[in-house]
Design a protein around this motif. Structure first.
Motif, PDB file in Angstrom:
ATOM      1  N   MET A 112       0.762  -1.308  -0.005  1.00 43.62           N
ATOM      2  CA  MET A 112      -0.008  -0.154  -0.035  1.00 43.62           C
ATOM      3  C   MET A 112       0.831   1.385   0.081  1.00 43.62           C
ATOM      4  SD  MET A 112      -3.315  -1.083   2.477  1.00 43.62           S
ATOM      5  CE  MET A 112      -2.281  -1.562   3.711  1.00 43.62           C
ATOM      6  N   LYS A 113       1.792   1.315   0.795  1.00 46.91           N
ATOM      7  CA  LYS A 113       2.805   2.245   0.923  1.00 46.91           C
ATOM      8  C   LYS A 113       3.490   2.686  -0.787  1.00 46.91           C
ATOM      9  CE  LYS A 113       4.519   2.700   5.542  1.00 46.91           C
ATOM     10  NZ  LYS A 113       4.587   4.199   5.456  1.00 46.91           N
ATOM     11  N   MET A 114       3.916   1.636  -1.136  1.00 46.28           N
ATOM     12  CA  MET A 114       4.638   1.820  -2.629  1.00 46.28           C
ATOM     13  C   MET A 114       3.513   2.104  -3.765  1.00 46.28           C
ATOM     14  SD  MET A 114       7.416  -1.254  -3.059  1.00 46.28           S
ATOM     15  CE  MET A 114       6.293  -2.643  -2.465  1.00 46.28           C
ATOM     16  N   HIS A 115       2.185   1.705  -3.685  1.00 42.15           N
ATOM     17  CA  HIS A 115       1.044   2.258  -4.380  1.00 42.15           C
ATOM     18  C   HIS A 115       1.047   3.485  -4.290  1.00 42.15           C
ATOM     19  CE1 HIS A 115      -2.592   2.199  -6.744  1.00 42.15           C
ATOM     20  NE2 HIS A 115      -2.973   2.721  -5.689  1.00 42.15           N
ATOM     21  N   SER A 205      16.338   9.435   0.751  1.00 41.26           N
ATOM     22  CA  SER A 205      15.992   9.840   1.981  1.00 41.26           C
ATOM     23  C   SER A 205      14.515   9.821   2.267  1.00 41.26           C
ATOM     24  CB  SER A 205      16.839  10.854   2.377  1.00 41.26           C
ATOM     25  OG  SER A 205      16.452  11.933   1.756  1.00 41.26           O
ATOM     26  N   ASN A 206      13.978  10.600   1.142  1.00 40.55           N
ATOM     27  CA  ASN A 206      12.530  10.993   1.157  1.00 40.55           C
ATOM     28  C   ASN A 206      11.534   9.587   1.511  1.00 40.55           C
ATOM     29  OD1 ASN A 206       9.696  11.500  -0.343  1.00 40.55           O
ATOM     30  ND2 ASN A 206      10.270  13.045   1.074  1.00 40.55           N
ATOM     31  N   TYR A 207      12.063   8.589   0.250  1.00 34.86           N
ATOM     32  CA  TYR A 207      11.415   7.543   0.217  1.00 34.86           C
ATOM     33  C   TYR A 207      11.562   6.374   1.331  1.00 34.86           C
ATOM     34  CZ  TYR A 207      10.110   2.833  -1.779  1.00 34.86           C
ATOM     35  OH  TYR A 207       9.499   1.668  -1.773  1.00 34.86           O
ATOM     36  N   LEU A 208      12.821   6.662   1.952  1.00 36.46           N
ATOM     37  CA  LEU A 208      13.043   5.779   3.262  1.00 36.46           C
ATOM     38  C   LEU A 208      12.305   6.242   4.389  1.00 36.46           C
ATOM     39  CD1 LEU A 208      17.042   4.836   2.869  1.00 36.46           C
ATOM     40  CD2 LEU A 208      14.841   3.213   2.279  1.00 36.46           C
ATOM     41  N   GLU A 209      12.122   7.679   4.693  1.00 38.08           N
ATOM     42  CA  GLU A 209      11.409   8.118   5.602  1.00 38.08           C
ATOM     43  C   GLU A 209      10.104   7.833   5.289  1.00 38.08           C
ATOM     44  OE1 GLU A 209      12.263  12.253   5.563  1.00 38.08           O
ATOM     45  OE2 GLU A 209      14.011  12.054   6.921  1.00 38.08           O
ATOM     46  N   PHE A 210       9.567   7.762   4.355  1.00 41.24           N
ATOM     47  CA  PHE A 210       8.029   7.356   3.906  1.00 41.24           C
ATOM     48  C   PHE A 210       7.916   5.921   4.487  1.00 41.24           C
ATOM     49  CE2 PHE A 210       4.726   5.848   1.101  1.00 41.24           C
ATOM     50  CZ  PHE A 210       3.544   6.130   1.789  1.00 41.24           C
ATOM     51  N   MET A 211       8.802   5.223   4.166  1.00 37.85           N
ATOM     52  CA  MET A 211       8.546   3.461   4.535  1.00 37.85           C
ATOM     53  C   MET A 211       8.476   3.432   6.064  1.00 37.85           C
ATOM     54  SD  MET A 211       7.944   1.943   1.974  1.00 37.85           S
ATOM     55  CE  MET A 211       7.532   2.610   0.426  1.00 37.85           C
ATOM     56  N   LEU A 212       9.020   4.423   6.841  1.00 38.19           N
ATOM     57  CA  LEU A 212       9.219   4.188   8.071  1.00 38.19           C
ATOM     58  C   LEU A 212       7.889   4.922   8.953  1.00 38.19           C
ATOM     59  CD1 LEU A 212      13.088   4.141   8.892  1.00 38.19           C
ATOM     60  CD2 LEU A 212      11.447   2.259   8.797  1.00 38.19           C
ATOM     61  N   PHE A 213       7.548   5.925   8.346  1.00 38.57           N
ATOM     62  CA  PHE A 213       6.601   6.756   8.876  1.00 38.57           C
ATOM     63  C   PHE A 213       5.130   5.697   9.173  1.00 38.57           C
ATOM     64  CE2 PHE A 213       7.959  11.072   6.905  1.00 38.57           C
ATOM     65  CZ  PHE A 213       8.949  11.056   8.102  1.00 38.57           C
ATOM     66  N   PRO A 214       4.501   5.947  10.240  1.00 37.94           N
ATOM     67  CA  PRO A 214       3.185   5.340  10.653  1.00 37.94           C
ATOM     68  C   PRO A 214       2.132   5.699   9.672  1.00 37.94           C
ATOM     69  CG  PRO A 214       3.780   7.065  12.129  1.00 37.94           C
ATOM     70  CD  PRO A 214       4.688   6.996  11.412  1.00 37.94           C
ATOM     71  N   THR A 215       2.215   5.826   8.508  1.00 37.80           N
ATOM     72  CA  THR A 215       1.131   6.323   7.483  1.00 37.80           C
ATOM     73  C   THR A 215       1.075   5.677   6.287  1.00 37.80           C
ATOM     74  OG1 THR A 215      -0.105   8.179   6.569  1.00 37.80           O
ATOM     75  CG2 THR A 215       2.385   8.206   6.643  1.00 37.80           C
ATOM     76  N   LEU A 216       0.146   5.440   5.692  1.00 33.25           N
ATOM     77  CA  LEU A 216      -0.102   4.532   4.407  1.00 33.25           C
ATOM     78  C   LEU A 216      -0.205   5.539   3.133  1.00 33.25           C
ATOM     79  CD1 LEU A 216      -2.353   1.765   5.451  1.00 33.25           C
ATOM     80  CD2 LEU A 216       0.094   1.717   5.208  1.00 33.25           C
ATOM     81  N   CYS A 217      -0.608   6.804   3.513  1.00 33.71           N
ATOM     82  CA  CYS A 217      -0.742   7.761   2.167  1.00 33.71           C
ATOM     83  C   CYS A 217       0.444   8.770   2.096  1.00 33.71           C
ATOM     84  CB  CYS A 217      -2.003   8.563   2.440  1.00 33.71           C
ATOM     85  SG  CYS A 217      -3.712   7.727   2.437  1.00 33.71           S
TER      86      CYS A 217
END
Length: 428
Positions: A112-115, A205-217
Motif C-alpha cells: 500500500m505504501k509503494m502504491h 532519503s524521502n522514500y526511506l522516511e516514508f517507509m518508516l512513517f506510520p502512515t499509508l498515504c
C-alpha cells in the motif's frame, strides 16, 4: 622413477581422518600406547565378551552405529532429502500463525505504501507537465484544474460551469484564465506546509522516511516534532511485550480450551439440534475472550507500535484512531477505528472508483478490497480458505443500507443492528 610400494600411511593422505587414525591402530599398535586420552579416537572400542548381557551388546551396537554416522567425508556434503518448504501445506514444518500474520501484514503495508508513493508522484508528474506546457507560446486553452479524482460527474459539472461562464461573460481575458490555471497547478505541486515542491521530494532519503512513517498515504511533507523522546519509546516497547503476554494468556486459558472441548463434543454428537446448542454455547463463551483479544490487539498496533514508530521518526500526527467506541453505525465505525487504512481506502480506492462508478458502486469496491485483505489474514491464521471473514465483511453492506434507511437513520434507540453485527464481527 619406479613406483613406491604400497604404504597405508602414505595412501591415507586422501582418506578421512577417522580412517587414517584407524590405520595407525591396526598396523602400528605401538603408536596407540603412546597416545594420550585427548588424541583422536580410533573409532574402535573394547571388545564385548561373548557372555556379556544382551543389554551390553545392544549398547555396544548403538555406539558403533552412532560413531559410523558421525564420520564425515573430506569435502562437506549437503544432506538432501525429500523435504517440503515451510509454506507448503503438506509440510510437517510450518511457521507459527503469529509469524505468518506478521509477514502478511507487513507485506500488505509495504504494498500500500509503494502504491501510494508511485500513484501520487505520477499525479504530480502529470501536473508538472501541464504547468510546463503553459510556458509555451500560443498554447491552446487547457481544461480547468480540478481536485483529484476527475470523475465524470465533476468533469461534466466543470464543463457546464465553463459553458455558463462563457455564455454570460464573454469578455474574460484568456491570459487571466491561464494565470488562474498556472496558480492552481503550482499549488498542487507544493506541499501544504509550503516547504517542499515537486520534484524536490524524489530522493532516496524521502522514500526511506516514508517507509518508516506510520502512515499509508504519501504526501510531499509531513508535520514533524523537534526531538525524539526515547523514554516514551521504551515505555511503549515494554507495553507491547506486556500486551503480547496477556494475549498469550487469554488465548491459552480461555480460547483454546473452549475450542478443543467443543471440537471433541461435536465429533461424538450427530444430532443437529445438539450440535447447534454446542455452537451457541461455544460462541457465548468466546465473546468476552475475543473482546479482550480485540482490545489488546488494537492497543498493541494503534497505540504502542504506531506510537513508537511515530516517536522514533518524529512523526507529529499521532491520531491513528478516533472514538470508535461511540459509533452508532458501521460506516462511522469503519471511519474511526483504523484511520491509516481508512485514509488509504478513501483516497486510492473509493475516489479512484468514482472516476468510473457511482457512489454505491465505489463503496462496494472499497468493501470488496477490504474484505479480501481481511480474509487473507484469516487464511494465515487458520491455514484454510473458508470465506468466513470475507462473508462477514461483505455483509456490512446490507447492514449499512439498513442503518442508512429512514427507519433507523438518526435513531440511536432502534439502532440495534450495529451492536449485534459488531459482536458477530469479533468472532471473525
Amino acid at each position: 622413477m619406479a613406483p613406491t610400494p604400497y604404504d597405508p600411511e602414505e595412501s591415507g593422505v586422501l582418506r578421512p581422518r577417522a580412517l587414517r587414525a584407524l590405520d595407525h591402530h591396526v598396523d602400528r599398535p605401538h603408536l596407540a600406547m603412546d597416545r594420550t586420552p585427548s588424541s583422536i579416537s580410533s573409532g574402535r572400542s573394547t571388545p564385548v565378551p561373548e557372555d556379556a548381557p544382551p543389554s551390553v551388546h545392544s549398547i555396544s551396537i548403538v555406539r558403533k552405529q552412532v560413531r559410523a554416522q558421525a564420520k564425515q567425508r573430506i569435502f562437506h556434503n549437503i544432506d538432501y532429502q525429500p523435504r517440503l518448504s515451510h509454506f507448503d501445506p503438506k509440510s510437517d514444518h510450518h511457521w507459527t500463525w503469529t509469524a505468518q500474520v506478521f509477514l502478511t501484514l507487513h507485506t500488505l503495508t509495504f504494498l500500500m505504501k509503494m502504491h501510494s508513493y508511485a500513484f501520487y508522484n505520477g499525479h504530480l508528474s502529470e501536473t508538472e507537465r501541464r504547468l510546463s506546457a503553459l510556458d509555451e507560446p500560443e498554447v491552446k486553452p487547457l481544461p480547468v484544474a480540478v481536485h483529484y479524482p476527475r470523475s465524470p460527474i465533476v468533469a461534466n459539472g466543470a464543463s457546464m460551469a465553463n459553458t455558463e461562464t462563457d455564455s454570460t461573460d464573454t469578455e474574460i481575458d484568456p491570459k487571466q484564465q491561464v494565470n488562474k490555471l498556472r496558480a492552481d497547478l503550482a499549488t498542487e505541486l507544493t506541499s501544504p506546509l509550503g516547504q517542499v515542491t515537486y520534484p524536490q521530494n524524489l530522493t532516496y532519503s524521502n522514500y526511506l522516511e516514508f517507509m518508516l512513517f506510520p502512515t499509508l498515504c504519501y504526501e510531499l511533507e509531513y508535520p514533524r516534532t523537534t526531538n525524539t523522546r526515547w523514554i516514551e519509546v521504551l515505555i511503549k516497547a515494554a507495553a507491547v511485550f506486556g500486551c503480547i503476554f496477556l494475549l498469550t494468556l487469554t488465548s491459552e486459558e480461555f480460547i483454546v480450551p473452549v475450542l478443543s472441548d467443543s471440537a471433541l463434543r461435536l465429533r461424538v454428537i450427530s444430532s443437529h439440534f445438539e450440535r447447534g446448542l454446542i455452537l451457541a454455547e461455544t460462541i457465548s463463551m468466546l465473546l468476552f475472550p475475543f473482546m479482550v483479544t480485540f482490545l489488546l490487539v488494537f492497543l498493541v498496533i494503534f497505540e504502542y507500535i504506531l506510537g513508537a514508530f511515530a516517536e522514533i521518526t518524529r512523526f507529529a500526527d499521532r491520531r491513528f484512531y478516533s472514538d470508535w467506541w461511540n459509533s452508532c453505525d458501521w460506516l462511522e465505525f469503519s471511519r474511526k477505528w483504523n484511520l491509516p487504512v481508512h485514509h488509504f481506502l478513501r483516497r486510492h480506492v473509493y475516489f479512484s472508483s468514482l472516476t468510473r462508478f457511482s457512489v454505491p458502486g465505489a463503496m462496494a469496491i472499497t468493501f470488496l478490497v477490504s474484505s479480501i485483505a481481511h480474509e487473507l489474514v484469516m487464511v494465515c491464521i487458520t491455514k484454510k480458505w473458508r470465506g468466513y471473514g470475507f462473508f462477514a465483511m461483505m455483509m456490512q453492506l446490507p447492514i449499512v443500507a439498513v442503518q442508512r434507511s429512514k427507519f433507523v437513520k438518526g435513531r440511536k434507540t432502534f439502532n440495534v443492528s450495529y451492536v449485534s453485527s459488531s459482536s458477530g464481527n469479533l468472532l471473525f
